[in-house]
Design a protein around this motif. Structure first.
Motif, PDB file in Angstrom:
ATOM      1  N   HIS A 232     -54.490 -63.784  44.024  1.00 13.60           N
ATOM      2  CA  HIS A 232     -55.372 -62.641  43.955  1.00 13.60           C
ATOM      3  C   HIS A 232     -56.534 -62.777  44.807  1.00 13.60           C
ATOM      4  O   HIS A 232     -56.751 -63.818  45.393  1.00 13.60           O
ATOM      5  N   ALA A 233     -57.299 -61.623  44.993  1.00 17.84           N
ATOM      6  CA  ALA A 233     -58.505 -61.705  45.799  1.00 17.84           C
ATOM      7  C   ALA A 233     -59.633 -62.408  45.093  1.00 17.84           C
ATOM      8  O   ALA A 233     -59.544 -62.575  43.720  1.00 17.84           O
ATOM      9  N   PRO A 234     -60.509 -62.743  45.705  1.00 21.09           N
ATOM     10  CA  PRO A 234     -61.866 -63.368  45.042  1.00 21.09           C
ATOM     11  C   PRO A 234     -62.494 -62.854  43.932  1.00 21.09           C
ATOM     12  O   PRO A 234     -62.352 -61.530  43.995  1.00 21.09           O
ATOM     13  N   GLU A 235     -62.899 -63.142  42.949  1.00 21.46           N
ATOM     14  CA  GLU A 235     -63.649 -62.331  41.846  1.00 21.46           C
ATOM     15  C   GLU A 235     -64.726 -61.695  42.254  1.00 21.46           C
ATOM     16  O   GLU A 235     -65.581 -62.375  43.068  1.00 21.46           O
ATOM     17  N   LYS A 236     -64.920 -60.361  41.780  1.00 17.52           N
ATOM     18  CA  LYS A 236     -66.015 -59.396  42.190  1.00 17.52           C
ATOM     19  C   LYS A 236     -66.679 -59.418  40.909  1.00 17.52           C
ATOM     20  O   LYS A 236     -66.063 -59.490  39.795  1.00 17.52           O
ATOM     21  N   ILE A 237     -67.999 -58.794  40.887  1.00 19.73           N
ATOM     22  CA  ILE A 237     -68.799 -58.365  39.565  1.00 19.73           C
ATOM     23  C   ILE A 237     -69.461 -57.052  39.978  1.00 19.73           C
ATOM     24  O   ILE A 237     -70.030 -57.158  41.081  1.00 19.73           O
ATOM     25  N   THR A 238     -69.231 -56.114  39.097  1.00 20.95           N
ATOM     26  CA  THR A 238     -69.501 -54.676  39.499  1.00 20.95           C
ATOM     27  C   THR A 238     -70.631 -54.348  38.503  1.00 20.95           C
ATOM     28  O   THR A 238     -70.395 -54.537  37.235  1.00 20.95           O
ATOM     29  N   VAL A 239     -71.835 -53.805  38.754  1.00 21.19           N
ATOM     30  CA  VAL A 239     -72.924 -53.635  37.983  1.00 21.19           C
ATOM     31  C   VAL A 239     -73.121 -52.042  37.697  1.00 21.19           C
ATOM     32  O   VAL A 239     -73.290 -51.511  38.875  1.00 21.19           O
ATOM     33  N   SER A 240     -73.205 -51.687  36.465  1.00 22.61           N
ATOM     34  CA  SER A 240     -73.454 -50.268  36.228  1.00 22.61           C
ATOM     35  C   SER A 240     -75.005 -49.959  36.969  1.00 22.61           C
ATOM     36  O   SER A 240     -75.853 -50.721  36.916  1.00 22.61           O
ATOM     37  N   GLN A 241     -75.080 -48.655  37.529  1.00 18.51           N
ATOM     38  CA  GLN A 241     -76.130 -48.398  37.977  1.00 18.51           C
ATOM     39  C   GLN A 241     -76.530 -46.921  37.564  1.00 18.51           C
ATOM     40  O   GLN A 241     -76.441 -45.633  37.911  1.00 18.51           O
ATOM     41  N   GLY A 242     -77.440 -46.824  36.384  1.00 18.28           N
ATOM     42  CA  GLY A 242     -77.785 -45.662  35.708  1.00 18.28           C
ATOM     43  C   GLY A 242     -76.602 -45.058  34.849  1.00 18.28           C
ATOM     44  O   GLY A 242     -75.383 -45.448  35.099  1.00 18.28           O
ATOM     45  N   THR A 243     -77.010 -44.272  33.996  1.00 10.83           N
ATOM     46  CA  THR A 243     -76.114 -43.619  32.901  1.00 10.83           C
ATOM     47  C   THR A 243     -76.335 -42.020  33.110  1.00 10.83           C
ATOM     48  O   THR A 243     -77.434 -41.399  33.023  1.00 10.83           O
ATOM     49  N   THR A 244     -75.174 -41.325  32.483  1.00  8.08           N
ATOM     50  CA  THR A 244     -75.278 -39.894  32.445  1.00  8.08           C
ATOM     51  C   THR A 244     -74.317 -39.646  31.112  1.00  8.08           C
ATOM     52  O   THR A 244     -73.515 -40.548  31.099  1.00  8.08           O
ATOM     53  N   THR A 245     -74.735 -38.955  30.293  1.00  4.35           N
ATOM     54  CA  THR A 245     -73.859 -38.384  29.037  1.00  4.35           C
ATOM     55  C   THR A 245     -73.330 -37.099  29.305  1.00  4.35           C
ATOM     56  O   THR A 245     -73.887 -36.214  29.468  1.00  4.35           O
ATOM     57  N   VAL A 246     -71.893 -37.152  29.523  1.00  3.13           N
ATOM     58  CA  VAL A 246     -71.123 -35.907  29.578  1.00  3.13           C
ATOM     59  C   VAL A 246     -70.191 -35.512  28.351  1.00  3.13           C
ATOM     60  O   VAL A 246     -69.404 -36.211  27.985  1.00  3.13           O
ATOM     61  N   ASP A 247     -70.482 -34.374  27.688  1.00  4.11           N
ATOM     62  CA  ASP A 247     -69.749 -33.953  26.674  1.00  4.11           C
ATOM     63  C   ASP A 247     -69.339 -35.354  25.351  1.00  4.11           C
ATOM     64  O   ASP A 247     -68.629 -35.641  24.906  1.00  4.11           O
ATOM     65  N   GLY A 248     -70.822 -35.915  25.385  1.00  5.29           N
ATOM     66  CA  GLY A 248     -70.903 -36.962  24.388  1.00  5.29           C
ATOM     67  C   GLY A 248     -70.268 -38.435  24.816  1.00  5.29           C
ATOM     68  O   GLY A 248     -70.405 -39.485  23.991  1.00  5.29           O
ATOM     69  N   ILE A 249     -69.727 -38.525  26.148  1.00  6.74           N
ATOM     70  CA  ILE A 249     -69.317 -39.729  26.694  1.00  6.74           C
ATOM     71  C   ILE A 249     -70.439 -40.233  27.493  1.00  6.74           C
ATOM     72  O   ILE A 249     -70.755 -39.670  28.641  1.00  6.74           O
ATOM     73  N   VAL A 250     -70.690 -41.598  27.598  1.00 10.17           N
ATOM     74  CA  VAL A 250     -71.773 -42.348  28.377  1.00 10.17           C
ATOM     75  C   VAL A 250     -71.123 -42.731  29.615  1.00 10.17           C
ATOM     76  O   VAL A 250     -70.065 -43.684  29.351  1.00 10.17           O
ATOM     77  N   PHE A 251     -71.102 -42.307  30.929  1.00 14.45           N
ATOM     78  CA  PHE A 251     -70.700 -42.840  31.984  1.00 14.45           C
ATOM     79  C   PHE A 251     -71.815 -43.464  32.889  1.00 14.45           C
ATOM     80  O   PHE A 251     -73.116 -43.031  33.083  1.00 14.45           O
TER      81      PHE A 251
END
Length: 301
Positions: A232-251
């Motif tokens: 497999h490819a080397p491990e990556k880490i992805t960090v969330s940048q801000g949120t928004t709520t759309v129809d009750g779901i947090v993205f």
């Protein structure tokens, strides 16, 4: 980015939204168009049964309870499945300028079907209908990446933690960690053999102990087309940048991806910027929206 390009991008996205949601745009001019639409007809009883099964399964283990709490914090599994078809623009931008992937996509969250439109050329499209991957583009330069692999990949960024509700997902609770100044519950998800296109993939979710939101996740790519001899490819880490709520779901409204290291917070070199925008849910799409259109090429023969 020049203003003219931004305006062009906005115009193309709006054009795609209009094409996807024909009823909203054309119903007045063409009252018969509703018959050519597919409604999100998942019975409430089906959703209730699936959510109850997930709740029972997840709350049977400490790891599962952590995942369930994250799903609740992000809006709830019931709402995730009840809201209809999910659409968003996912602009994946490696900082080295290679392999940029920018598309507007619509996902059937119930059955994991997908259809993408190129931002640069909305007539170039690709998708996954649940059985076949397909592509329809003006030439080979329209998508300079593996569209079969990418059809559902953005969902595994923007759909966390909901995408881990299914069968064949194994959860392990790891020791808590401090990450960017906050205590995180660490949850590792692996897959049974034969599940999905890359069953050797794993995700390690960083779930904020205070908010129960997914602050980051580690992952690997083991897609057999890329690694025919295993590995497999080397491990990556992805960090969330801000949120928004759309129809009750947090993205998350975006992500920053780094090579994973053993240093503080595990953040190595910053390698990819991801912008997520134009997020919406819709109760309808065009009829046969996810099916291979006339003239398209089947990819997974």
């Amino acid at each position: 980015m020049r203003t003219s390009y931004k305006l062009l991008g906005l115009f193309l996205v709006l054009t795609m939204v209009a094409c996807k949601q024909t009823k909203k745009v054309e119903a007045v001019a063409n009252p018969e168009v509703e018959s050519a639409e597919a409604k999100y007809d998942i019975p409430a009883s089906w959703i209730e049964k699936r959510v109850e099964a997930a709740h029972k399964k997840l709350n049977a283990t400490e790891a599962g309870k952590v995942l369930w709490s994250a799903m609740e914090a992000h809006g709830g599994l019931d709402k995730w499945f009840s809201n209809g078809y999910l659409s968003f623009r996912f602009n994946y931008q490696p900082l080295n300028g290679k392999g940029i992937r920018d598309s507007y996509q619509t996902i059937d969250t119930w059955s994991n079907k997908a259809r993408h439109n190129s931002i640069e050329d909305p007539t170039s499209i690709y998708g996954w209908d649940g059985e076949e991957a397909w592509l329809k583009a003006k030439d080979s330069t329209s998508f300079a990446y593996d569209t079969q692999f990418w059809a559902l990949t953005p969902l595994y960024f923007s759909g966390q933690p909901f995408v881990l509700d299914g069968e064949g997902v194994n959860l392990e609770l790891l020791p808590e960690q401090e990450f960017k100044g906050a205590t995180q519950k660490i949850l590792k998800a692996t897959y049974d053999a034969g599940i999905g296109a890359a069953p050797d993939d794993y995700y390690i979710l960083y779930i904020n102990a205070e908010t129960n939101l997914v602050d980051a996740f580690k992952y690997i790519v083991s897609y057999p087309q890329y690694f025919p001899n295993g590995g497999h490819a080397p491990e990556k880490i992805t960090v969330s940048q801000g949120t928004t709520t759309v129809d009750g779901i947090v993205f998350a409204t975006g992500f920053k991806t780094y090579w994973s290291t053993t240093d503080k917070d595990g953040l190595g070199e910053y390698i990819t910027k991801i912008d997520v925008s134009d997020i919406s849910f819709s109760p309808t799409v065009e009829d046969n929206f996810f099916s291979k259109p006339e003239g398209a090429e089947v990819l997974n023969k």
